[in-house]
Write an enzyme that holds these catalytic residues in place. Structure first.
Site, PDB file in Angstrom:
ATOM      1  N   GLN A 159      -9.543   3.232  -2.918  1.00  0.00           N
ATOM      2  CA  GLN A 159      -8.518   3.439  -3.948  1.00  0.00           C
ATOM      3  C   GLN A 159      -8.965   4.467  -4.979  1.00  0.00           C
ATOM      4  O   GLN A 159      -8.128   5.164  -5.557  1.00  0.00           O
ATOM      5  CB  GLN A 159      -8.164   2.114  -4.607  1.00  0.00           C
ATOM      6  CG  GLN A 159      -7.433   1.161  -3.675  1.00  0.00           C
ATOM      7  CD  GLN A 159      -7.212  -0.199  -4.277  1.00  0.00           C
ATOM      8  OE1 GLN A 159      -7.497  -0.436  -5.450  1.00  0.00           O
ATOM      9  NE2 GLN A 159      -6.701  -1.125  -3.487  1.00  0.00           N
ATOM     10  N   ASP A 202      -8.952  -5.719   4.405  1.00  0.00           N
ATOM     11  CA  ASP A 202      -7.969  -6.721   3.988  1.00  0.00           C
ATOM     12  C   ASP A 202      -7.627  -7.712   5.095  1.00  0.00           C
ATOM     13  O   ASP A 202      -6.962  -8.724   4.835  1.00  0.00           O
ATOM     14  CB  ASP A 202      -6.687  -6.041   3.489  1.00  0.00           C
ATOM     15  CG  ASP A 202      -6.850  -5.448   2.102  1.00  0.00           C
ATOM     16  OD1 ASP A 202      -7.823  -5.812   1.414  1.00  0.00           O
ATOM     17  OD2 ASP A 202      -6.017  -4.611   1.703  1.00  0.00           O
ATOM     18  N   SER A 256       0.822  -1.210   0.000  1.00  0.00           N
ATOM     19  CA  SER A 256       0.000   0.000   0.000  1.00  0.00           C
ATOM     20  C   SER A 256       0.856   1.260   0.000  1.00  0.00           C
ATOM     21  O   SER A 256       0.580   2.212  -0.742  1.00  0.00           O
ATOM     22  CB  SER A 256      -0.927   0.005   1.221  1.00  0.00           C
ATOM     23  OG  SER A 256      -1.827  -1.072   1.183  1.00  0.00           O
TER      24      SER A 256
END
Length: 414
Positions: free
Chosen positions: A145, A290, A22
């Site tokens: 995102q 996640d 990330s």
């Protein structure tokens, strides 16, 4: 290909996790926009980051990012806002992952993007130009995102960007990560409130930056320690710190009720077995989606009933992770339920299973890594297509071997 796994009875090891994907992917975009003035150290070596590096260094008429969802979102904004023209495409699965909200937002800023296939989905034909910027509203419940992609290119628009997030805001930690990195590299950002960001025209400035290791990858080692019966087992994970930029650093708190304690040491963290576990696990993972697979599988293997919410984005990941978790846990006799398209729940009842069918991974790295620790409960557990871990954690299987797992490779699926 599949792996057959046999777990050790105890572990006392130091495991060097991969660098944060990330952080790496965001830093790469900012570095490219800066004119490559930022010295990036300890970049992730996973597939997704390598895809980003190749794409940013190419002037090809076709940019194929494979299965890298982060790259698709970030590069859509990057190519649209710079002097680049390309056809941005990916795998069959990627061509069915929605991107219309991001494209519409970029079009409103003056981008030249058209769909080369089904409307609302890649591939995208992009003709880059400097965008005018302006003011926009964007739903906060979509993929973070999209929001991060728009934030990162905003300093290079003519007028900057004032962004309003509407509705529920999910994955806040990833939006905060983007904001912190932008500030670190010189962007002029004003956060008026939780929902409104103003990003003025500016430039990213060069400096040396070392990328920390990946807290998301740590979740599978938390899972392993939670499932081991040996009370003296411990795992040292270097280059993880208390003031991490990563929202998934919350994993240390999320696994405390599951029997894993975290102690910060010089240079990293030490995981040890706790003395108590919860009887029921209830959690909202909207800011850490996640981590969902590792936590759901851990609860199921420990036979801890759970209700986990905030999972709405799991449907548009590498696979439909809600469905994949239900399908694969059913092979272990655990039948979890889905509610309201954002919740997984289980009441603790199980069916006896003598032989566990091989675990399918659905071209999803996190499915492989979340189910591998189940070998502690089911010796000789089989994992199909284990190679998918290269997307974020290429050394995962080697690290398991280092920790004492025995892994037998077979060239054909069982």
């Amino acid at each position: 290909m599949y792996y057959s796994l046999q777990a050790p009875e105890a572990i006392s090891k130091t495991i060097a996790l991969p660098s944060s994907k990330s952080i790496s992917n965001r830093a790469l975009i900012m570095n490219q926009l800066s004119g490559n003035d930022i010295l990036l150290e300890n970049l992730a070596d996973c597939d997704d980051t390598q895809v980003m590096i190749r794409a940013l260094g190419s002037r090809s008429k076709v940019t194929d990012i494979g299965a890298a969802g982060t790259a698709m979102r970030f590069l859509t904004a990057y190519f649209a806002s710079t002097d680049n023209s390309t056809l941005l495409t990916g795998t069959e699965r990627m061509r069915h992952r929605p991107i219309g909200i991001l494209v519409d937002a970029l079009l409103s800023l003056g981008a030249d993007i058209s769909y080369a296939g089904e409307e609302g989905y890649p591939p995208l034909s992009i003709k880059g130009r400097r965008l005018k910027g302006g003011e926009m509203s964007i739903p906060g419940h979509i993929s973070s995102q999209y929001i991060s992609a728009l934030m990162m290119i905003a300093p290079y628009t003519v007028n900057g960007l004032r962004m309003h997030l509407t509705g529920d805001i999910i994955s806040k930690s990833y939006i905060n990560l983007t904001e912190q990195l932008m500030r670190r590299f010189g962007a002029d950002i004003e956060r008026e409130d939780e929902r409104t960001l103003t990003i003025r025209p500016s430039r990213y400035t060069g400096k040396s930056f070392t990328i920390e290791n990946d807290w998301s990858a740590a979740s599978y080692w938390y899972e392993i320690l939670a499932l081991l019966a040996d009370k003296e087992s411990c795992i040292m994970l270097p280059n993880l710190c208390a003031n991490s930029l990563q929202g998934d650093a919350e994993v240390r708190k999320l696994f405390e009720p599951l029997g894993v304690n975290t102690t910060f040491k010089e240079g990293g963290i030490l995981l040890t077995k706790g003395t108590e576990r919860c009887r029921e696990y209830n959690q909202d993972l909207s800011s850490q989606p996640d981590l969902a697979q590792a936590i759901v599988v851990t609860c199921a293997m420990l036979r801890i009933p759970f209700t986990i919410t905030g999972l709405q984005t799991l449907r548009i990941k590498e696979t439909d992770r809600m469905k994949a978790l239900r399908m694969e846990l059913a092979k272990t006799g655990v039948h979890i339920e889905e509610r309201n398209s954002n919740t997984l729940t289980w009441n603790g009842t199980t069916e006896h299973t003598d032989n566990i069918l091989p675990i399918d991974t659905y071209e999803d790295h996190r499915m492989a890594m979340a189910f591998a620790p189940c070998a502690i409960c089911y010796p000789l557990l089989k994992i199909n297509h284990p190679e998918v871990v290269s997307k974020s954690y290429p050394r995962f299987w080697e690290d398991l071997r280092q920790a004492g797992f025995k892994i037998l490779q077979q060239s054909t699926l069982p």
